[in-house]
Design a protein around this motif. Structure first.
Motif, short mmCIF file in Angstrom:
data_model
loop_
_atom_site.label_atom_id
_atom_site.label_comp_id
_atom_site.label_asym_id
_atom_site.label_seq_id
_atom_site.Cartn_x
_atom_site.Cartn_y
_atom_site.Cartn_z
N PRO A 1 0.84 -1.20 0.00
CA PRO A 1 0.00 0.00 0.00
C PRO A 1 0.87 1.25 0.00
N ARG B 1 0.57 5.41 0.76
CA ARG B 1 -0.26 6.51 1.24
C ARG B 1 -0.32 7.57 0.16
N LYS C 1 -12.56 8.80 -2.64
CA LYS C 1 -11.28 8.58 -1.97
C LYS C 1 -10.45 7.64 -2.84
N VAL D 1 -7.25 5.08 -3.14
CA VAL D 1 -6.32 4.22 -2.42
C VAL D 1 -5.37 3.66 -3.46
N GLU E 1 -2.18 1.02 -4.42
CA GLU E 1 -1.49 -0.21 -4.03
C GLU E 1 -0.56 -0.58 -5.19
#
Length: 179
Positions: free
Chosen positions: A109, A111, A165, A167, A169
């Protein structure tokens, strides 16, 4: 540089992505990427069989001897020959890339923070993976599919807001290291 959080798994199902690509080089990448994003943006909503929530993949193939490489971006679609065929028929100029079931991957992951710092965060995560984690892991990098890693951008609606949002990875293709 912090130690990357790495989760190793073997894909139970294939991951299929349909989108567009451009042949580019390190020198031309920053001019070609916005053109590719615009081309994909024009057809993105027409692509059938997209998985929800949306996951967009960015893949850079291994460079050829002249330094050129394929830069691909596309959305994840339902796996299987028929869903991928229907997705490809959605608009002209689409192509598919697949990571087959059974592929060994390491997931890291990243940020997201702000858009301005995102390229630096991605580069730092890659460097930490390749320089710190991979040499000590008992695994080696695999380019058997023509590329070594995939940036996966997951877009999810926030629960109590309308904003989306993101995310991020990184999915690294790995194989057991030879003894």
């Amino acid at each position: 540089m912090s130690k990357p959080e790495v989760k190793v798994e073997r894909l139970q199902l294939p991951r299929a992505f349909v989108g567009c690509s451009v042949q580019t080089s390190e020198k031309d990448m920053f001019a070609d990427a916005p053109k590719l994003a615009k081309r994909l943006g024009a057809v993105k909503e027409k692509v059938r069989e997209r998985k929800m929530p949306v996951v967009t993949a960015v893949i850079s193939d291994e460079p050829a001897e002249d330094g050129s490489y394929r830069y691909f971006t596309g959305d994840e679609v339902e796996p299987g020959a028929e869903p991928v065929r229907r997705a490809l028929a959605s608009a002209e100029g689409l192509e598919a890339t697949e990571v087959p079931a059974g592929t060994l991957v390491a997931l890291v992951p990243v940020r997201v923070g702000t858009q301005a710092t995102l390229p630096l965060r991605i580069a730092s995560a890659r460097r930490a993976f390749y320089e710190d984690w991979l040499p000590k892991s008992g695994y080696g990098s695999s380019a058997a599919l023509g590329f070594r890693d995939v940036e996966l951008y997951h877009y999810r609606k926030r629960r109590f807001r309308r904003a989306t949002k993101m995310v991020l990875e990184l999915m690294f293709l790995i194989e057991p290291a030879e003894a």
